[in-house]
Write an enzyme that holds these catalytic residues in place. Structure first.
Site, PDB file in Angstrom:
ATOM      1  N   SER A 189       1.004  -1.104   0.449  1.00 25.98           N
ATOM      2  CA  SER A 189      -0.246  -0.343   0.195  1.00 25.98           C
ATOM      3  C   SER A 189       0.801   0.741   0.098  1.00 25.98           C
ATOM      4  O   SER A 189       2.286   1.801   0.317  1.00 25.98           O
ATOM      5  CB  SER A 189      -0.720  -0.250   1.201  1.00 25.98           C
ATOM      6  OG  SER A 189      -1.682   1.079   1.591  1.00 25.98           O
ATOM      7  N   TYR A 202      -2.616  -1.037  10.478  1.00 23.09           N
ATOM      8  CA  TYR A 202      -2.057  -1.002   9.602  1.00 23.09           C
ATOM      9  C   TYR A 202      -1.148  -1.189   8.737  1.00 23.09           C
ATOM     10  O   TYR A 202      -0.160  -1.060   7.542  1.00 23.09           O
ATOM     11  CB  TYR A 202      -3.085  -1.023   8.717  1.00 23.09           C
ATOM     12  CG  TYR A 202      -3.323  -1.540   6.964  1.00 23.09           C
ATOM     13  CD1 TYR A 202      -4.364  -2.313   6.592  1.00 23.09           C
ATOM     14  CD2 TYR A 202      -2.928  -0.332   6.101  1.00 23.09           C
ATOM     15  CE1 TYR A 202      -4.777  -2.014   5.012  1.00 23.09           C
ATOM     16  CE2 TYR A 202      -3.408  -0.375   4.648  1.00 23.09           C
ATOM     17  CZ  TYR A 202      -3.985  -1.179   4.343  1.00 23.09           C
ATOM     18  OH  TYR A 202      -4.233  -1.354   3.084  1.00 23.09           O
TER      19      TYR A 202
END
Length: 294
Positions: A189, A202
């Site tokens: 990401s 995360y």
């Protein structure tokens, strides 16, 4: 909300503001406005993955669904994993794969458990005989705008076990079934490089996926297995309204001024799985809407 339809990249897909929307985790495609684009009407295959056998975790919706659809239209059979509560979403992905004339094997499981990861690999080996492409895509996040103090041990455990443990176990267990010329593709990401404070746990796991990808690539090249990753920016998937408190301006922070759609991520996975990328390993393809990354 600005409608899509232009060839200009900033206007090719819907632009914010979106209607504010909240959903229970894991989120559901049919409740989203606008509805995510998985390439249903746009993706055209050209036989780039003919005969390949792929495993896609989190293949029921979002990026996973778009990749499953693209792989099927490129000629691959797909085993897709999903959580039991995502059964309806998975059925739609199965329909898209089968409509493309390819085989879909849906498997409800929770990759936070090593035994469940073993079940995934056993099912793929039993159904397909081999795993040409392993896509570690399943992930979990939950926004905590009140800081690290608000991240409970239960949340931290779920994030780490889903995003890292599952990837590690699946990769380890799948290796005996990945032939020379096979590929592993991990989903990292933009958060790995530009972490949002409210997604601290995360983002941490997504940074670890970058390191895992690069280290594993060096380890496996002697076996003829390539390992790469895709780093999406903000992408409009069911995870967003089910884990973020404000969806109205989602994606506006990217230089393109909008969120990406799952259909815009899928070609990167197709490329990394195809022979066209045979000289590429240990690479991270950044699909961030223009956000510069290292």
């Amino acid at each position: 909300m600005t409608e899509s339809g232009s060839d200009h990249p900033t206007r090719r897909q819907p632009q914010p503001p979106f209607p504010q929307q909240d959903d229970e985790h894991p989120g559901y495609t049919d409740r989203m406005s606008p509805r995510p684009d998985h390439g249903e009407e746009s993706y055209e295959g050209s036989g780039r993955l003919t005969g390949r056998k792929a495993v896609i975790t989190g293949g029921d919706s979002g990026i996973g669904r778009a990749v499953a659809l693209a792989f099927a239209r490129e000629g691959a059979d797909v085993l897709l994993t999903y959580l039991p509560e995502e059964e309806g979403e998975a059925r739609e992905t199965v329909r898209l794969v089968e409509d493309a004339g390819r085989r879909a094997v849906p498997l409800a499981c929770d990759i936070r458990e090593e035994a469940e990861c073993g079940r995934v690999v056993e099912a793929a080996a039993g159904e397909f005989g081999r795993i040409d492409v392993l896509i570690n895509n399943a992930a979990y996040q939950m926004s905590q705008p009140d800081g690290i103090e608000a991240v409970t041990t239960d949340q931290f455990d779920r994030v780490v076990r889903t995003n890292l443990y599952g990837m590690f176990w699946l990769t380890k267990l799948a290796l005996p079934h990945i032939p020379e010329g096979g590929t592993i593709i991990n989903t990292t990401s933009v958060q790995a490089y530009k972490p949002s404070p409210h997604l601290l746990d995360y983002a941490m796991t997504k940074g670890a996926i970058v390191t895992f990808t690069q280290g594993l690539a060096a380890m496996l090249i002697e076996r003829g297995i390539r390992v790469n990753a895709v780093a999406p920016g903000p992408v409009w998937t069911p995870l967003i309204p089910s884990t973020l408190p404000d969806t109205s301006e989602f994606g506006k922070q990217s230089p393109l001024g909008r969120a990406g759609q799952p259909a815009e991520m899928a070609p990167a996975y197709v490329f990394l799985a195809s022979p066209e990328s045979s000289y590429i390993t240990a690479e991270i393809i950044n699909a961030t809407g223009g956000t510069p990354l290292p």
